[in-house]
Motif scaffolding. Sequence first.
Motif, PDB file in Angstrom:
ATOM      1  N   PHE A  80     -62.097  33.298  34.448  1.00  0.00           N
ATOM      2  CA  PHE A  80     -60.841  33.672  35.098  1.00  0.00           C
ATOM      3  C   PHE A  80     -59.757  34.076  34.093  1.00  0.00           C
ATOM      4  CE2 PHE A  80     -56.686  32.408  36.833  1.00  0.00           C
ATOM      5  CZ  PHE A  80     -56.666  33.140  38.013  1.00  0.00           C
ATOM      6  N   ASN A 123     -54.522  29.048  34.891  1.00  0.00           N
ATOM      7  CA  ASN A 123     -55.882  29.223  34.390  1.00  0.00           C
ATOM      8  C   ASN A 123     -56.697  27.928  34.439  1.00  0.00           C
ATOM      9  OD1 ASN A 123     -55.476  31.943  33.903  1.00  0.00           O
ATOM     10  ND2 ASN A 123     -54.901  31.635  31.751  1.00  0.00           N
ATOM     11  N   ASN A 162     -58.012  28.006  37.881  1.00  0.00           N
ATOM     12  CA  ASN A 162     -58.634  29.271  38.302  1.00  0.00           C
ATOM     13  C   ASN A 162     -57.997  29.806  39.581  1.00  0.00           C
ATOM     14  OD1 ASN A 162     -60.345  29.068  36.113  1.00  0.00           O
ATOM     15  ND2 ASN A 162     -62.186  28.647  37.304  1.00  0.00           N
TER      16      ASN A 162
END
Length: 114
Positions: A29, A73, A76
């Motif tokens: 991702f 992050n 995700n």
Amino acid sequence: QIQLVESGGGLVQPGGSLRLSCAASGFRFSTYAMGWYRQAPGKPRELVAMVTKDDSTDYADSVKGRFTISRDNAKNTVYLQMNSLKPEDTAVYYCKRPGPIDYWGQGTQVTVSS
């Protein structure tokens, strides 16, 4: 294996707020830009906002100053915070992972009405 799952849509009054989420899986991702698009009945799908892997952002003129795209992050997940909503924001909202092959989520309905 690659999946994008949107959530957070619903019915909201003009001037209200909503936060959409897109949970991603099946790829790295943090190395990809992510985007939000929307499609109203009878109209083409249009870009709403994009965020790069370095957290640079771009917005459609129609939503600039009202919407904010962000990413986490560690989770995700990409978000779209929508404020000061207008009836013309009514659409199905989709998240997208651009790449050699574009991947799309299933969409989530946003309806702005009194």
